[in-house]
Write a protein that holds these residues in place. Structure first.
Motif, PDB file in Angstrom:
ATOM      1  N   THR A  93      32.735  39.042  49.233  1.00 17.23           N
ATOM      2  CA  THR A  93      32.927  38.301  47.987  1.00 17.23           C
ATOM      3  C   THR A  93      31.975  37.118  47.856  1.00 17.23           C
ATOM      4  O   THR A  93      31.232  37.001  46.878  1.00 17.23           O
ATOM      5  N   SER A 125      37.630  40.042  47.351  1.00 17.56           N
ATOM      6  CA  SER A 125      38.985  39.499  47.299  1.00 17.56           C
ATOM      7  C   SER A 125      39.218  38.643  46.054  1.00 17.56           C
ATOM      8  O   SER A 125      40.288  38.056  45.901  1.00 17.56           O
ATOM      9  N   ARG A 126      38.224  38.561  45.179  1.00 18.60           N
ATOM     10  CA  ARG A 126      38.400  37.931  43.864  1.00 18.60           C
ATOM     11  C   ARG A 126      37.330  38.481  42.919  1.00 18.60           C
ATOM     12  O   ARG A 126      36.391  39.149  43.351  1.00 18.60           O
ATOM     13  N   THR A 127      37.481  38.183  41.648  1.00 16.08           N
ATOM     14  CA  THR A 127      36.558  38.689  40.642  1.00 16.08           C
ATOM     15  C   THR A 127      35.156  38.129  40.853  1.00 16.08           C
ATOM     16  O   THR A 127      34.976  36.931  41.074  1.00 16.08           O
ATOM     17  N   LYS A 146      38.242  46.873  46.171  1.00 14.54           N
ATOM     18  CA  LYS A 146      39.156  45.740  46.135  1.00 14.54           C
ATOM     19  C   LYS A 146      39.787  45.551  47.520  1.00 14.54           C
ATOM     20  O   LYS A 146      40.187  46.522  48.167  1.00 14.54           O
ATOM     21  N   ILE A 154      43.656  40.434  42.014  1.00 14.12           N
ATOM     22  CA  ILE A 154      42.339  40.540  41.396  1.00 14.12           C
ATOM     23  C   ILE A 154      42.490  41.217  40.041  1.00 14.12           C
ATOM     24  O   ILE A 154      42.928  42.374  39.974  1.00 14.12           O
ATOM     25  N   TYR A 188      47.391  44.479  39.694  1.00 19.19           N
ATOM     26  CA  TYR A 188      47.272  43.055  39.376  1.00 19.19           C
ATOM     27  C   TYR A 188      48.650  42.497  39.055  1.00 19.19           C
ATOM     28  O   TYR A 188      49.016  41.405  39.473  1.00 19.19           O
TER      29      TYR A 188
END
Length: 259
Positions: A93, A125-127, A146, A154, A188
């Protein structure tokens, strides 16, 4: 016209040719993200009061099978080339985001900055946020997945950077090419996994030779307020729905227009 997916593959109601028309039908975003209110205001402008099917210059060529070859890039063609060094299996990430941030600063109106990812399987682990004048190039054997156990859920795997101008002007000249983005059906919230790609208030967008797969309850590609977009040579598959009422839209076009 909708692009729907069934039996694990995309069904297309149009051939590989240019989509023509004007505005996409006015909709509310279904996933509770903040962009809904901004795009809702954008829709109220006089310019958007007529409702037609799709953008005048949106070329969507979606294949139901494997992706094409990744584009070979010449260093002289780009404002800067950034090669991200990654280890197979790592959470990438921060490394990828740092490269995208650097590219957004280095890219110009004449030349994009190139971010190259190596072959291998990596997790986020995030956008990831991609900015203007950026070319994100994945090796044909790159797989982005993901993280199944992120600190926070996420919503998107990749999205255009949010700005303050709205319209079609928050970001411009973004290209994503090659590789696989696998959402792994990870949730999500109770009813949605979030779209894999999300682009809003963007112009001159290209998504080329990319595989997007395994989405839960929403879209593989979502676009809101996008002008001049090409989606070509891509493979879109893998959808699970929380209930029988959920629409199966591989690609959602929302307020996509060309003047």
């Amino acid at each position: 016209m909708r692009i729907r997916k069934a039996a694990g593959r995309v069904k297309r109601s149009f051939p590989s040719a240019a989509l023509t028309g004007g505005l996409a039908e006015k909709k509310k975003f279904r996933h509770g993200h903040k962009e809904g209110e901004r795009i809702g205001k954008f829709m109220k402008k006089r310019f958007f009061r007529q409702t037609v099917c799709f953008a005048a210059i949106i070329f969507v060529v979606v294949t139901a099978f494997g992706c094409g070859k990744s584009v070979k890039a010449s260093a002289a063609s780009y404002a800067k080339t950034i090669e991200v060094k990654l280890t197979n299996g790592q959470d990438a990430t921060q490394a990828i985001q740092n490269a995208l941030d650097e590219a957004a600063k280095a890219g110009t109106k004449k030349k994009q900055a190139l971010v190259k990812l190596p072959a291998g399987t990596f997790y986020i682990s995030r956008t990831l946020n991609i900015g203007s004048n950026t070319y994100l190039l994945l090796d044909k054997n790159t797989v982005i997945r993901k993280n199944p156990n992120p600190k926070d859920p996420i919503l998107y795997m990749l999205r255009s950077r949010q700005g303050s101008q709205g319209g079609y002007s928050d970001t411009t000249r973004i290209t994503v090419s090659g590789g696989t983005w696998d959402a792994q059906y990870i949730l999500y919230n109770a009813k949605s996994g979030g779209s894999i790609f999300f682009f809003a208030h963007t112009n001159n967008l290209k998504i080329l030779n990319v595989t997007l797969c395994h989405n839960y309850g929403t879209h593989l590609i979502e676009m809101g307020g996008v002008k001049k977009c090409t989606i070509k040579g891509c493979s879109l598959y893998g959808f699970k729905a929380p209930d029988a009422e959920t629409d199966k839209e591989a690609i959602q076009l929302d307020i996509c227009h060309d003047d």
